[in-house]
Design a protein around this motif. Structure first.
Motif, mmCIF file in Angstrom:
data_model
loop_
_atom_site.group_PDB
_atom_site.id
_atom_site.type_symbol
_atom_site.label_atom_id
_atom_site.label_comp_id
_atom_site.label_asym_id
_atom_site.label_seq_id
_atom_site.Cartn_x
_atom_site.Cartn_y
_atom_site.Cartn_z
ATOM 1 N N PRO A 20 71.520 82.452 43.716
ATOM 2 C CA PRO A 20 70.159 83.006 43.734
ATOM 3 C C PRO A 20 69.134 81.920 44.059
ATOM 4 O O PRO A 20 69.260 80.780 43.619
ATOM 5 C CB PRO A 20 69.991 83.515 42.301
ATOM 6 C CG PRO A 20 71.378 83.737 41.799
ATOM 7 C CD PRO A 20 72.213 82.688 42.457
ATOM 8 N N LEU A 21 68.134 82.288 44.842
ATOM 9 C CA LEU A 21 67.029 81.396 45.173
ATOM 10 C C LEU A 21 67.488 80.115 45.863
ATOM 11 O O LEU A 21 66.959 79.039 45.616
ATOM 12 C CB LEU A 21 66.205 81.064 43.921
ATOM 13 C CG LEU A 21 65.521 82.260 43.254
ATOM 14 C CD1 LEU A 21 64.766 81.807 42.009
ATOM 15 C CD2 LEU A 21 64.570 82.955 44.212
ATOM 16 N N ALA A 22 68.482 80.225 46.717
ATOM 17 C CA ALA A 22 68.872 79.116 47.578
ATOM 18 C C ALA A 22 68.443 79.467 48.990
ATOM 19 O O ALA A 22 68.795 80.520 49.497
ATOM 20 C CB ALA A 22 70.381 78.900 47.523
ATOM 21 N N TYR A 23 67.658 78.602 49.613
ATOM 22 C CA TYR A 23 67.119 78.947 50.926
ATOM 23 C C TYR A 23 67.065 77.711 51.822
ATOM 24 O O TYR A 23 66.930 76.579 51.359
ATOM 25 C CB TYR A 23 65.728 79.564 50.793
ATOM 26 C CG TYR A 23 64.725 78.706 50.057
ATOM 27 C CD1 TYR A 23 63.957 77.765 50.738
ATOM 28 C CD2 TYR A 23 64.528 78.850 48.685
ATOM 29 C CE1 TYR A 23 63.031 76.982 50.065
ATOM 30 C CE2 TYR A 23 63.608 78.072 48.005
ATOM 31 C CZ TYR A 23 62.859 77.135 48.699
ATOM 32 O OH TYR A 23 61.949 76.356 48.027
ATOM 33 N N ALA A 24 67.204 77.956 53.117
ATOM 34 C CA ALA A 24 67.154 76.881 54.091
ATOM 35 C C ALA A 24 65.704 76.518 54.378
ATOM 36 O O ALA A 24 64.858 77.393 54.558
ATOM 37 C CB ALA A 24 67.846 77.312 55.379
ATOM 38 N N ASP A 25 65.433 75.232 54.427
ATOM 39 C CA ASP A 25 64.079 74.758 54.701
ATOM 40 C C ASP A 25 64.010 74.248 56.136
ATOM 41 O O ASP A 25 64.596 73.216 56.462
ATOM 42 C CB ASP A 25 63.707 73.637 53.732
ATOM 43 C CG ASP A 25 62.226 73.302 53.767
ATOM 44 O OD1 ASP A 25 61.613 73.496 54.832
ATOM 45 O OD2 ASP A 25 61.687 72.860 52.749
ATOM 46 N N PRO A 26 63.303 74.956 57.010
ATOM 47 C CA PRO A 26 63.236 74.528 58.412
ATOM 48 C C PRO A 26 62.389 73.287 58.625
ATOM 49 O O PRO A 26 62.397 72.716 59.719
ATOM 50 C CB PRO A 26 62.612 75.748 59.104
ATOM 51 C CG PRO A 26 61.788 76.400 58.043
ATOM 52 C CD PRO A 26 62.554 76.200 56.759
ATOM 53 N N ALA A 27 61.666 72.857 57.597
ATOM 54 C CA ALA A 27 60.769 71.709 57.760
ATOM 55 C C ALA A 27 61.430 70.394 57.360
ATOM 56 O O ALA A 27 60.752 69.428 57.032
ATOM 57 C CB ALA A 27 59.501 71.922 56.916
ATOM 58 N N VAL A 28 62.769 70.342 57.389
ATOM 59 C CA VAL A 28 63.466 69.158 56.894
ATOM 60 C C VAL A 28 63.021 67.888 57.607
ATOM 61 O O VAL A 28 62.851 66.839 56.983
ATOM 62 C CB VAL A 28 64.998 69.345 57.011
ATOM 63 C CG1 VAL A 28 65.420 69.623 58.436
ATOM 64 C CG2 VAL A 28 65.726 68.133 56.471
ATOM 65 N N GLY A 29 62.816 67.961 58.925
ATOM 66 C CA GLY A 29 62.414 66.773 59.664
ATOM 67 C C GLY A 29 61.097 66.204 59.178
ATOM 68 O O GLY A 29 60.921 64.986 59.106
ATOM 69 N N ALA A 30 60.153 67.105 58.842
ATOM 70 C CA ALA A 30 58.849 66.655 58.358
ATOM 71 C C ALA A 30 58.923 66.164 56.923
ATOM 72 O O ALA A 30 58.136 65.314 56.506
ATOM 73 C CB ALA A 30 57.846 67.801 58.465
ATOM 74 N N ARG A 31 59.841 66.683 56.154
ATOM 75 C CA ARG A 31 59.935 66.325 54.744
ATOM 76 C C ARG A 31 60.653 65.000 54.519
ATOM 77 O O ARG A 31 60.445 64.332 53.512
ATOM 78 C CB ARG A 31 60.659 67.422 53.969
ATOM 79 C CG ARG A 31 59.979 68.787 54.011
ATOM 80 C CD ARG A 31 60.645 69.745 53.061
ATOM 81 N NE ARG A 31 60.444 69.318 51.682
ATOM 82 C CZ ARG A 31 61.192 69.695 50.659
ATOM 83 N NH1 ARG A 31 62.215 70.490 50.858
ATOM 84 N NH2 ARG A 31 60.936 69.270 49.452
ATOM 85 N N ALA A 32 61.535 64.620 55.434
ATOM 86 C CA ALA A 32 62.345 63.418 55.272
ATOM 87 C C ALA A 32 61.660 62.200 55.869
ATOM 88 O O ALA A 32 60.876 62.304 56.816
ATOM 89 C CB ALA A 32 63.703 63.619 55.929
ATOM 90 N N VAL A 33 61.971 61.037 55.323
ATOM 91 C CA VAL A 33 61.549 59.784 55.935
ATOM 92 C C VAL A 33 62.325 59.574 57.226
ATOM 93 O O VAL A 33 61.776 59.224 58.262
ATOM 94 C CB VAL A 33 61.777 58.604 54.964
ATOM 95 C CG1 VAL A 33 61.464 57.274 55.640
ATOM 96 C CG2 VAL A 33 60.933 58.777 53.702
ATOM 97 N N SER A 34 63.646 59.834 57.145
ATOM 98 C CA SER A 34 64.492 59.752 58.335
ATOM 99 C C SER A 34 65.799 60.470 58.052
ATOM 100 O O SER A 34 66.387 60.306 56.983
ATOM 101 C CB SER A 34 64.782 58.293 58.702
ATOM 102 O OG SER A 34 65.738 58.223 59.750
ATOM 103 N N ILE A 35 66.261 61.271 59.018
ATOM 104 C CA ILE A 35 67.554 61.937 58.877
ATOM 105 C C ILE A 35 68.615 61.258 59.735
ATOM 106 O O ILE A 35 69.774 61.680 59.743
ATOM 107 C CB ILE A 35 67.466 63.427 59.249
ATOM 108 C CG1 ILE A 35 67.124 63.596 60.737
ATOM 109 C CG2 ILE A 35 66.454 64.147 58.372
ATOM 110 C CD1 ILE A 35 67.219 65.050 61.223
ATOM 111 N N ALA A 36 68.260 60.196 60.437
ATOM 112 C CA ALA A 36 69.185 59.519 61.339
ATOM 113 C C ALA A 36 70.404 59.014 60.581
ATOM 114 O O ALA A 36 70.287 58.438 59.493
ATOM 115 C CB ALA A 36 68.484 58.362 62.040
#
Length: 580
Positions: free
Chosen positions: A31-47
């Motif tokens: 319950p209440l698990a959802y994908a966040d499309p803004a991951v790139g903006a939220r992270a310092v770096s996903i590299a």
């Protein structure tokens, strides 16, 4: 725009399962698990993380065999089962801790006389086609951790690396030397016996094992495994590890304590077999194979007798004996961590107390970061067997430790207690998971001490609002579970991560963050080694061997898609109530 407005809510299993890669089975979404499309903006770096790219099988291949390629990164899933996700928390977030978890490295002495590879159809861990490449692959994992250097969301430099057990496969001194050298830095040669030639089952010509350097039509080539001239010769060459740049801590696993993680130590015949010159070949009939497999899987106390009988009936192979294959005890395991050549970035002893090799105390606490304490538990059964439990003395020690850092907690009767203390956050580490601790058999050194199960350990943690997470391995599976207490404050997360030896071969970055709104966010991001997803089979560099290690593990006949987990077990933000 509210937090809820800009997210995609997942209520069904299909949507979450579709986001998982490499053919993972779907499962019901929490319950209440959802994908966040803004991951790139939220992270310092996903590299360099699986948020950016993930090893994915090619759509076609030779027979059932698939090469790997770079697939789309896994999404960030926000999990708010234990606390609401409040808008604006990224702007307020303060990073408190940054941890890398490695687990189930399984450094394998693939030429060891006590390994019974012929039972692998009944027990997949008995033989893996890629096991000779483990040292090279671990170098590429260390290179990934060093290259990242910091957490993707709070940007905090890694405070520590914690390896949650099964660092060795068969608790041999040789395997322990390789593991400690890899993590601390230095040269090693993943070979025993005759160091100039490989003497294991992969040159015996048996169709039961992958024979990479010959044309034998073994069961792996029938699946599409390639023939690779010189691979085994390359696998035993000396290599160098840069070692971790970050201080690291060591946790006990069942394979660090028992023969094949199952059979108790100190049995004269088995200990002699370790260092001797006899290795069992494939038994003459299926009944003999089944007898050995049954002993290992259900009656480890009978293994010595069964093996002695099998040595007498044969067939056997003669191999070069090696004293370095001797099994170590828990005290010797800890003592090896104090050798100066294994200090690396520290700390000296890698968590174990200076008196531990004498006292035999295999658990400890350590500061991860200011205000965040790690607890390294020993959940192994020193009497053998795969599943675990925890001793009452260890649990009493943990109780005193956590109470000292808790302003509020519940005593053993369930009464809420408040006293003068600064709230400290605790992250617990063990090898076993809550549902693989159902075997409270006595410890041979403390036969009258009570042993506790995983369910009892869950009840224990629920007493303390400042226990944030329980991090573990053992199952070789990615799985994250919310554990709800009687109140929201008594809830915490269990974070289980897949192994380094079996696909998907993940490690995990774990961040603890204060959202400054009454909640904490624990970000968990899976990472892979730095090896490319595909190389030419002629590339026998450390990087090339590390790449093939991953590819062969995906194509192993023992591959289990369940280990991959689903989206809710991959890259996640875990919300929970901040203790107050």
């Amino acid at each position: 725009m509210t937090e809820f407005d800009r997210r995609t809510l997942f209520k069904g299993a299909g949507a979450l399962g579709a986001a998982a890669a490499v053919g993972a089975a779907t499962s019901k979404a929490a319950p209440l698990a959802y994908a966040d499309p803004a991951v790139g903006a939220r992270a310092v770096s996903i590299a360099g993380t699986t948020l950016e790219a993930v090893g994915t099988p090619a759509s076609t291949g030779v027979r059932q065999y698939r090469r790997l390629t770079a697939g789309a990164g896994w999404p960030l899933i926000v999990r708010s089962e234990l606390a609401a996700a409040k808008a604006g928390r990224d702007d307020r977030r303060i990073g408190l801790a940054s941890i890398v978890q490695t687990t189930d490295i399984h450094m394998v002495d693939a030429e060891s006389p006590v390994r019974l590879e012929f039972i692998h159809p009944q027990n997949g861990s008995a033989f893996r086609p890629h096991e000779k490449l483990g040292a090279a692959a671990t170098v590429t994992l260390i290179e990934r951790i060093n290259a990242l250097g910091s957490a993707p969301f709070n940007g905090r430099a890694f405070d520590c690396v914690v390896s949650t057990g099964d660092n060795t496969d068969n608790h041999e001194f040789a395997e322990l030397d390789w593991f400690l050298t890899l993590f601390s830095g230095g040269s090693l040669q993943q070979s025993t016996g005759d160091l100039n030639r490989y003497e294991g089952v992969q040159v015996w010509g048996s169709t039961l094992y992958w024979q990479p350097e010959s044309s034998v039509d073994d069961i792996y080539k029938q699946k599409g495994f390639p023939q690779i001239p010189g691979l085994l010769s390359s696998s035993i060459k000396p290599i160098s590890s840069p070692g971790l740049d970050t201080r690291w801590f060591s946790v006990f696993g069942n394979h660090d304590d028992s023969v094949s993680g199952v059979v108790p130590s100190g049995i004269g015949f088995i200990d002699a077999l370790y260092t001797g010159n006899i290795k069992l070949d494939v038994p003459k009939n299926q009944a003999a194979i089944d007898r050995v497999a049954t002993a290992y899987n259900t009656a480890p106390g009978s293994v010595a007798k069964v093996l002695a009988e099998q040595v007498q009936t044969g067939p056997i192979r003669r191999v070069t004996p090696d004293a370095r294959r001797a099994p170590f005890t828990p005290r010797q395991y800890m003592a090896e961590h104090f050798r100066p050549r294994y200090t690396g970035p520290g700390p000296v002893g890698h968590g174990f107390a200076s008196h531990a090799p004498q006292s035999g105390i295999t658990y400890y606490s350590f500061q991860i970061a200011p205000g965040v304490i790690g607890i390294s538990m020993d959940t192994t059964n020193h009497a053998g067997l795969t599943d675990g439990s925890i001793g009452q003395v260890q649990l009493d020690w943990m109780e005193k430790l956590i109470i000292a850092g808790s302003r509020k907690y519940h005593d053993r009767s369930g009464k809420l207690v408040t006293h003068e203390a600064d709230d400290t956050l605790f992250v617990a580490f063990s090898h076993h998971t809550s549902d693989t601790m159902g075997l409270p058999i006595p410890d041979p050194e403390h036969p009258f001490e009570r042993r506790n199960t995983g369910a009892q350990l869950l009840d224990f943690f629920h007493r303390f609002p400042n226990v944030v997470a329980w991090v573990n391995g053992h199952t070789h599976e990615n799985k994250i579970t919310p554990h709800r207490g009687r109140t929201a404050a008594q809830s915490f997360w269990e974070i289980n991560t897949a192994s380094h030896i079996d696909f998907p071969q993940n490690a995990r970055v774990i961040e603890v963050n204060d959202n400054k709104d009454g909640t904490l966010s624990v970000f968990c991001t899976l990472i892979e080694s730095a090896a490319p997803y595909e190389v030419a089979y002629s590339d026998h560099s450390v990087t090339g061997l590390g790449s093939m290690y991953r590819e062969f593990s995906y194509n192993d006949t023992g591959y289990d898609p369940k280990r991959l987990g689903t989206s809710v077990d991959h890259n996640v933000e875990l919300l929970l109530v901040k203790p107050n």
